[in-house]
Design a protein around this motif. Structure first.
Motif, mmCIF file in Angstrom:
data_model
loop_
_atom_site.group_PDB
_atom_site.id
_atom_site.type_symbol
_atom_site.label_atom_id
_atom_site.label_comp_id
_atom_site.label_asym_id
_atom_site.label_seq_id
_atom_site.Cartn_x
_atom_site.Cartn_y
_atom_site.Cartn_z
ATOM 1 N N VAL A 27 0.843 -1.200 0.000
ATOM 2 C CA VAL A 27 0.000 0.000 0.000
ATOM 3 C C VAL A 27 0.873 1.243 0.000
ATOM 4 O O VAL A 27 0.638 2.197 -0.749
ATOM 5 N N TYR A 28 1.915 1.222 0.811
ATOM 6 C CA TYR A 28 2.850 2.347 0.875
ATOM 7 C C TYR A 28 3.550 2.566 -0.457
ATOM 8 O O TYR A 28 3.706 3.692 -0.931
ATOM 9 N N ALA A 29 3.964 1.468 -1.107
ATOM 10 C CA ALA A 29 4.655 1.578 -2.390
ATOM 11 C C ALA A 29 3.759 2.207 -3.451
ATOM 12 O O ALA A 29 4.234 2.951 -4.315
ATOM 13 N N MET A 30 2.456 1.926 -3.374
ATOM 14 C CA MET A 30 1.538 2.467 -4.382
ATOM 15 C C MET A 30 1.032 3.856 -4.028
ATOM 16 O O MET A 30 0.977 4.742 -4.882
ATOM 17 N N LEU A 31 0.668 4.062 -2.773
ATOM 18 C CA LEU A 31 0.082 5.349 -2.381
ATOM 19 C C LEU A 31 1.128 6.379 -2.009
ATOM 20 O O LEU A 31 0.857 7.581 -2.063
ATOM 21 N N GLY A 32 2.317 5.928 -1.583
ATOM 22 C CA GLY A 32 3.410 6.855 -1.320
ATOM 23 C C GLY A 32 3.280 7.668 -0.059
ATOM 24 O O GLY A 32 3.984 8.657 0.111
ATOM 25 N N SER A 33 2.381 7.288 0.847
ATOM 26 C CA SER A 33 2.212 8.023 2.090
ATOM 27 C C SER A 33 2.217 7.049 3.251
ATOM 28 O O SER A 33 1.262 6.294 3.447
ATOM 29 N N PHE A 34 3.293 7.073 4.037
ATOM 30 C CA PHE A 34 3.415 6.139 5.158
ATOM 31 C C PHE A 34 2.462 6.497 6.284
ATOM 32 O O PHE A 34 2.089 5.648 7.088
ATOM 33 N N ASN A 35 2.047 7.730 6.332
ATOM 34 C CA ASN A 35 1.194 8.193 7.426
ATOM 35 C C ASN A 35 -0.279 8.237 7.049
ATOM 36 O O ASN A 35 -1.092 8.812 7.755
ATOM 37 N N ASP A 36 -0.608 7.622 5.935
ATOM 38 C CA ASP A 36 -2.007 7.578 5.519
ATOM 39 C C ASP A 36 -2.731 6.506 6.325
ATOM 40 O O ASP A 36 -2.603 5.318 6.077
ATOM 41 N N SER A 37 -3.494 6.948 7.330
ATOM 42 C CA SER A 37 -4.162 5.997 8.217
ATOM 43 C C SER A 37 -5.266 5.222 7.507
ATOM 44 O O SER A 37 -5.636 4.130 7.928
#
Length: 328
Positions: free
Chosen positions: A186-196
């Motif tokens: 999910v992080y690799a695709m969305l690029g936001s580690f803090n996206d809850s």
């Protein structure tokens, strides 16, 4: 109590369509196992956005704080941010199958012993990933990632269906294929580690399923002249974006040879590759093997369908699968 409620809700939402079937009057009316199989999406189960669930921590799933007893486990920061989360996307499919009964006649099959599947997801890129795309040169397809997973499901029990489109009685199963997405993907695709929010239902733009039986591509379940399908859809594919449907048209966008969408540096998994295999396996068809990397060798990898257009027309099916599924 909270986790017990989650398990009840999870079971109700997913359903257990692959378990429990009404037996015919005589056991001899059944074939022991399938010799001919056709597969499609279960369009009756697709309404609104895709089914996407955020799964609980494994320690919560079993309701046993084992790590605390052993004094090991995730760091406080990991627990606070819950970055070990997984998500699951459920794809509903229908399977029709027949075999030879004790009288050597074609009859509804009790089981499909092995079925190879190749499931494909379309994931919408976040707005931050679209800033570099020039409006005039871009197309709708540039806004999506494509990911695929191949695995083999086994021993799928069938219930007795009424009749197929050709008027023949067949065995039928309504099951869901679970595609599990770790937070790292999910992080690799969305690029936001803090996206809850992680992977939302709205991020899934479409999915498709290809199936193989005994090494040959399965035909799709025939329907009445595209009943219930929008232009560009097929019995084995569904796109949630009308704009994307208009651009893709009748292309087999899920084919591994087309490279129509961007492939990200992210993985999706079947249930056997996840920490949840021991707990949620009963909600899905059994994967071969039940634990570990999926086996795709026995049933054969799903081959790409050539040509274009909806597969309700027999001409869009592969030549090799025609003889295998002639009884259906």
């Amino acid at each position: 109590m909270k986790m017990r409620f989650f398990h009840v809700l999870f079971a109700v939402v997913l359903g257990v369509g692959c378990i429990g079937f009404a037996a015919p009057d005589k056991d001899s009316a059944w074939a022991a196992e399938a010799t001919n199989v056709v597969v499609s999406l279960n369009s009756s189960k697709i309404s609104g956005p895709a089914e996407v669930f955020k799964l609980p921590r494994v320690s919560e799933a079993v309701n046993v704080d084992f790590f605390e007893q052993c004094k090991v486990g995730p760091s406080k920061q990991e627990i606070k941010e819950n970055k070990e989360s997984w998500f699951v996307v459920n794809i509903p499919i229908r399977i029709h199958a027949v075999g030879r009964n004790t009288s050597n006649e074609y009859a509804p099959a009790r089981y499909v012993r092995e079925l190879g599947v190749r499931a494909t997801l379309l994931v919408r890129k976040p707005k931050s990933k679209l800033k570099d795309i020039k409006d005039k040169a871009s197309r709708e397809k540039d806004a999506y990632y494509i990911l695929s997973k191949e695995f083999t499901i086994v021993d799928v029990p069938m219930k007795r269906a009424t009749k197929n489109a050709a008027g023949k009685e067949v065995g039928e199963a309504e099951v869901q294929l679970g595609l599990f997405v770790p937070f790292s993907s999910v992080y690799a695709m969305l690029g936001s580690f803090n996206d809850s929010a992680g992977l939302s239902a709205g991020a899934i733009a479409g999915y498709a399923v290809e199936a193989t039986f005994k090494g040959e591509s399965c035909r799709e379940i025939e329907t009445k002249a595209g009943k219930g399908m929008r232009p560009g859809e097929t019995p084995s594919s569904f796109i949630f974006s009308s704009k994307l449907i208009n651009e893709v048209g009748t292309r087999n966008w899920w084919s591994s040879t087309r490279n129509y969408f961007e492939t990200p540096s992210a993985d999706i998994c079947c249930i056997s590759e996840t920490p949840y295999a021991a707990f949620y396996a009963p909600y899905y068809p059994r994967v071969k093997p039940m634990y570990g990397k999926p086996d795709t060798g026995t049933s054969g990898s799903s081959s790409s369908t050539s040509g274009s257009g909806s597969s309700t027309d027999d001409s869009s099916s592969s030549t090799s699968s025609t003889s295998t599924n002639s009884a259906l």
